[in-house]
Write an enzyme that holds these catalytic residues in place. Sequence first.
Site, PDB file in Angstrom:
ATOM      1  N   TYR A  33      31.501  59.403  29.502  1.00 46.41           N
ATOM      2  CA  TYR A  33      31.163  58.099  28.939  1.00 46.41           C
ATOM      3  C   TYR A  33      32.311  57.638  28.186  1.00 46.41           C
ATOM      4  O   TYR A  33      33.387  58.184  27.880  1.00 46.41           O
ATOM      5  CB  TYR A  33      30.199  58.427  28.149  1.00 46.41           C
ATOM      6  CG  TYR A  33      30.251  58.649  26.689  1.00 46.41           C
ATOM      7  CD1 TYR A  33      30.261  58.047  25.652  1.00 46.41           C
ATOM      8  CD2 TYR A  33      30.345  60.168  26.590  1.00 46.41           C
ATOM      9  CE1 TYR A  33      30.377  58.466  24.246  1.00 46.41           C
ATOM     10  CE2 TYR A  33      30.768  60.750  25.474  1.00 46.41           C
ATOM     11  CZ  TYR A  33      30.820  59.892  24.143  1.00 46.41           C
ATOM     12  OH  TYR A  33      30.810  60.451  22.746  1.00 46.41           O
ATOM     13  N   ARG A  52      41.201  55.762  29.735  1.00 46.95           N
ATOM     14  CA  ARG A  52      40.471  57.091  29.510  1.00 46.95           C
ATOM     15  C   ARG A  52      39.600  57.511  30.454  1.00 46.95           C
ATOM     16  O   ARG A  52      39.454  58.468  30.627  1.00 46.95           O
ATOM     17  CB  ARG A  52      40.394  57.156  27.732  1.00 46.95           C
ATOM     18  CG  ARG A  52      39.975  58.506  27.433  1.00 46.95           C
ATOM     19  CD  ARG A  52      39.690  58.570  26.180  1.00 46.95           C
ATOM     20  NE  ARG A  52      38.369  57.632  25.655  1.00 46.95           N
ATOM     21  CZ  ARG A  52      38.081  57.610  24.202  1.00 46.95           C
ATOM     22  NH1 ARG A  52      38.909  58.086  23.414  1.00 46.95           N
ATOM     23  NH2 ARG A  52      36.940  56.825  23.965  1.00 46.95           N
ATOM     24  N   ARG A 100      19.670  71.112  42.473  1.00 50.78           N
ATOM     25  CA  ARG A 100      20.249  71.778  41.254  1.00 50.78           C
ATOM     26  C   ARG A 100      20.958  73.084  41.971  1.00 50.78           C
ATOM     27  O   ARG A 100      20.467  73.943  42.586  1.00 50.78           O
ATOM     28  CB  ARG A 100      19.112  72.201  40.540  1.00 50.78           C
ATOM     29  CG  ARG A 100      19.505  72.686  39.188  1.00 50.78           C
ATOM     30  CD  ARG A 100      18.543  73.234  37.912  1.00 50.78           C
ATOM     31  NE  ARG A 100      19.278  73.598  37.014  1.00 50.78           N
ATOM     32  CZ  ARG A 100      19.733  74.550  36.466  1.00 50.78           C
ATOM     33  NH1 ARG A 100      19.797  75.491  37.439  1.00 50.78           N
ATOM     34  NH2 ARG A 100      20.350  74.806  35.392  1.00 50.78           N
ATOM     35  N   LYS A 147      36.169  63.027  27.784  1.00 49.05           N
ATOM     36  CA  LYS A 147      34.829  62.370  27.061  1.00 49.05           C
ATOM     37  C   LYS A 147      33.606  62.617  27.779  1.00 49.05           C
ATOM     38  O   LYS A 147      33.225  61.765  28.663  1.00 49.05           O
ATOM     39  CB  LYS A 147      35.012  60.919  26.790  1.00 49.05           C
ATOM     40  CG  LYS A 147      34.248  60.245  25.835  1.00 49.05           C
ATOM     41  CD  LYS A 147      35.061  58.965  25.427  1.00 49.05           C
ATOM     42  CE  LYS A 147      33.813  58.252  24.053  1.00 49.05           C
ATOM     43  NZ  LYS A 147      33.987  58.724  22.851  1.00 49.05           N
ATOM     44  N   GLU A 179      38.202  67.358  14.301  1.00 48.08           N
ATOM     45  CA  GLU A 179      37.910  66.054  14.089  1.00 48.08           C
ATOM     46  C   GLU A 179      36.358  65.830  13.502  1.00 48.08           C
ATOM     47  O   GLU A 179      35.847  66.871  13.259  1.00 48.08           O
ATOM     48  CB  GLU A 179      37.904  65.384  15.451  1.00 48.08           C
ATOM     49  CG  GLU A 179      37.233  66.111  16.590  1.00 48.08           C
ATOM     50  CD  GLU A 179      37.602  65.546  17.951  1.00 48.08           C
ATOM     51  OE1 GLU A 179      38.101  64.504  18.156  1.00 48.08           O
ATOM     52  OE2 GLU A 179      37.062  66.068  19.126  1.00 48.08           O
TER      53      GLU A 179
END
Length: 284
Positions: A33, A52, A100, A147, A179
């Site tokens: 995301y 990114r 799955r 991310k 962070e």
Amino acid sequence: MQRIVYVNGEWLPESEAKVSVFDRGFLFADAVYEVTAVIGGKLIDYAGHAARLKRSLGELRIPSPTDPDSLLEIHREIVARNNLDEGLIYLQISRGPADRDFAFPKNPAPTIVLFTQAKAILANPKVETGISVITIPDLRWARRDIKTVQLLYPSIAKMEAMRRNADDAWLVEDGFITEASSANAHIVTTEGKLVTRSLSSAILHGITRASVLDLARSVGVTVEERAFTPEEAKNAAEAFITSASSFVMPVTRIDDGPVGDGLPGPVTQRLRAAYIEDRLSGAI
């Protein structure tokens, strides 16, 4: 009034926006995301977020469902359709629906979703007081430079901070700050040096972080990219976080103790002002 959401090429009212129950983003958190700030109806630091996103998709071998020019137009269109003046655009791309199986599907059909969140960024009242943070162990997976939507532990960290009457958590690994739960962490030493963790797989390569470090150097602030301990942070003159949703946000308390004099510091305030001025002038 309902927001208009973008789902796989369609513009839909949020109540009608749906994704398959077999989507790997839902089943495996197999998705990435980005969050882009919007000020005055324009995109802030968009090029960095787009770059990114491309890197994150490449690291997970998820094919992009759209080309760069089309992605920019989708961002602009969602701003217009929702009459968004200030807030955020959330973008998520998953590997898409598949039966799955832990193995990746051979021919994935990625899912792409965008939605907006109206939010005060410039006038956030926390800018005047700063935020408080706690320190807790960093128990996330090791590839934080990608991310991904694997955000359960950051959510747990945020909830623990709230339980302890703080705003956020700074995560600690091997004795050093990595962070915040959803932002990069920075301190300013008593000598006026800006210290922040160097880039690696241990932290997200923050777009706002990169912009702020460039601006700091341009205005004569010495930057040291290295790890720092919770104790060093508590004894620093200033501390702050950077992210797309908060820009530069002062941190004035760590583990119930004040940072410096307990007020937003001059370097932090200077960098926030410089970031806002510079990025507004280049907004698209």
